[in-house]
Design a protein around this motif. Structure first.
Motif, PDB file in Angstrom:
ATOM      1  N   VAL A  59      50.920  29.672  77.257  1.00  0.00           N
ATOM      2  CA  VAL A  59      50.184  30.459  76.472  1.00  0.00           C
ATOM      3  C   VAL A  59      49.141  29.999  75.828  1.00  0.00           C
ATOM      4  O   VAL A  59      47.745  30.600  75.868  1.00  0.00           O
ATOM      5  N   ALA A  60      49.121  28.716  75.440  1.00  0.00           N
ATOM      6  CA  ALA A  60      47.837  28.281  74.782  1.00  0.00           C
ATOM      7  C   ALA A  60      46.808  28.009  75.965  1.00  0.00           C
ATOM      8  O   ALA A  60      45.511  28.158  75.703  1.00  0.00           O
ATOM      9  N   ALA A  61      47.256  27.683  77.270  1.00  0.00           N
ATOM     10  CA  ALA A  61      46.440  27.436  78.217  1.00  0.00           C
ATOM     11  C   ALA A  61      45.729  28.679  79.094  1.00  0.00           C
ATOM     12  O   ALA A  61      44.609  28.450  79.616  1.00  0.00           O
ATOM     13  N   SER A  62      46.293  29.761  78.710  1.00  0.00           N
ATOM     14  CA  SER A  62      45.800  31.036  79.274  1.00  0.00           C
ATOM     15  C   SER A  62      44.305  31.387  78.853  1.00  0.00           C
ATOM     16  O   SER A  62      44.081  31.387  77.498  1.00  0.00           O
ATOM     17  N   PRO A  63      43.462  31.810  79.576  1.00  0.00           N
ATOM     18  CA  PRO A  63      42.416  32.314  79.286  1.00  0.00           C
ATOM     19  C   PRO A  63      42.088  33.716  78.813  1.00  0.00           C
ATOM     20  O   PRO A  63      41.198  34.304  78.289  1.00  0.00           O
ATOM     21  N   LYS A  98      46.696  37.095  73.809  1.00  0.00           N
ATOM     22  CA  LYS A  98      47.715  36.279  74.329  1.00  0.00           C
ATOM     23  C   LYS A  98      48.879  35.628  73.029  1.00  0.00           C
ATOM     24  O   LYS A  98      48.088  35.626  71.904  1.00  0.00           O
ATOM     25  N   ARG A  99      50.103  35.893  73.368  1.00  0.00           N
ATOM     26  CA  ARG A  99      50.817  35.397  72.116  1.00  0.00           C
ATOM     27  C   ARG A  99      52.233  35.031  72.628  1.00  0.00           C
ATOM     28  O   ARG A  99      52.848  35.016  73.740  1.00  0.00           O
ATOM     29  N   TYR A 100      52.725  33.954  71.759  1.00  0.00           N
ATOM     30  CA  TYR A 100      54.157  33.380  72.000  1.00  0.00           C
ATOM     31  C   TYR A 100      55.171  33.850  71.074  1.00  0.00           C
ATOM     32  O   TYR A 100      54.458  33.831  69.570  1.00  0.00           O
ATOM     33  N   VAL A 101      56.037  34.482  71.043  1.00  0.00           N
ATOM     34  CA  VAL A 101      57.002  35.006  70.214  1.00  0.00           C
ATOM     35  C   VAL A 101      58.345  34.307  70.247  1.00  0.00           C
ATOM     36  O   VAL A 101      59.018  34.535  71.251  1.00  0.00           O
ATOM     37  N   PRO A 102      58.748  33.572  69.333  1.00  0.00           N
ATOM     38  CA  PRO A 102      60.077  33.060  69.359  1.00  0.00           C
ATOM     39  C   PRO A 102      61.189  34.041  69.303  1.00  0.00           C
ATOM     40  O   PRO A 102      61.221  35.050  68.714  1.00  0.00           O
TER      41      PRO A 102
END
Length: 259
Positions: free
Chosen positions: A209-213, A217-221
């Motif tokens: 997610v962090a690497a996507s341009p 963008k989001r990461y959800v646990p």
């Protein structure tokens, strides 16, 4: 409560072996095949079972809802194919989403030649094109586990306007690994997984997610040991209780990336 069969527990390990907007659905090929989601999945759920044309075959799908906001739901490894999405698909449809729950090759009632079976992009594109033929002007591809790998690895190339990956393993034969796929993803990207979920390399998904341009963008646990569509509701039972993630995914489908 009766739960729909199929979950991520039977997934192959990482690295396991591996249309136009005018197309119309064909009826199920024989009278013996179910023509409704309820008959196919053995739970009270709305929707019809149709066949979606693809180069080298026909993909079966459950369709429900209508409108300009579309979603193609890709299933986990499950003998029941798309059925694990049946209750969530209806929930989305009740909120104005045009839903196509797609059986990929070798699942459900899909019939594919060898070339189509190996071509994940063509399979997903057939689902996206079909959603557009039903009136959708934006289509988000939402995948659980295996479907999450495919959504991330092939969704943008297939024409998705946004991608949701729920517990997709970081590697799967025939698609780029999660990091490479994310680096090539420019459409809105949502990834969700549980820290306690083993075998899918959660740290890799977070880094992807962090690497996507992508601008959005989001990461959800996910909580506990939830995996794939069990992060959406309690096992896709006939009387489902939807988790907060269900609403987060709905917002992503609707183009609301601020939550």
């Amino acid at each position: 409560m009766l739960a729909v069969s199929g979950c991520g527990a039977g997934e192959a390990p990482r690295g396991a072996a591996k249309a136009s907007a005018e197309q119309e659905a064909a009826p199920a090929p024989t009278r013996s095949l179910p023509r409704t989601v309820e008959a196919r999945c053995k739970i009270p759920a709305k929707g019809d079972v149709v066949q979606v044309p693809a180069p080298g075959g026909m993909l079966s799908a459950g369709v429900v809802g209508e409108g300009k906001v579309g979603a193609v739901l890709l299933h986990q490894t499950s003998g029941a194919g798309f059925c694990g999405w049946a209750t969530y698909g209806q929930w989305l449809a009740d909120k104005g989403v045009n839903v196509v729950m797609l059986d990929v090759c070798n699942y459900g009632q899909s019939q594919c030649d060898d070339a189509l079976t190996k071509d994940w992009v063509a399979q997903i594109k057939a689902g996206i094109d079909f959603a557009r033929s039903r009136g959708a002007t934006t289509v988000t591809v939402v995948g659980a586990s295996l479907g999450g790998v495919l959504a991330l690895g092939a969704g943008e190339q297939a024409g998705a306007d946004a991608i949701v990956n729920l517990s997709g393993p970081s590697e799967w034969e025939g698609v780029p690994d999660a990091m490479a796929a994310a680096k090539a993803t420019t459409v809105p990207l949502l990834i969700s997984a549980a820290d306690a979920d083993t075998g899918i390399e959660v740290d890799v998904l977070k880094a992807a997610v962090a690497a996507s341009p992508a601008a959005h963008k989001r990461y959800v646990p996910m909580p506990g040991e939830a995996h794939g569509w069990t992060g959406i509701s309690n096992g896709m039972s006939i009387d489902p209780v939807f988790e907060p993630l269900a609403t987060t995914v709905l917002q992503w489908i609707q183009g609301d990336y601020g939550h």
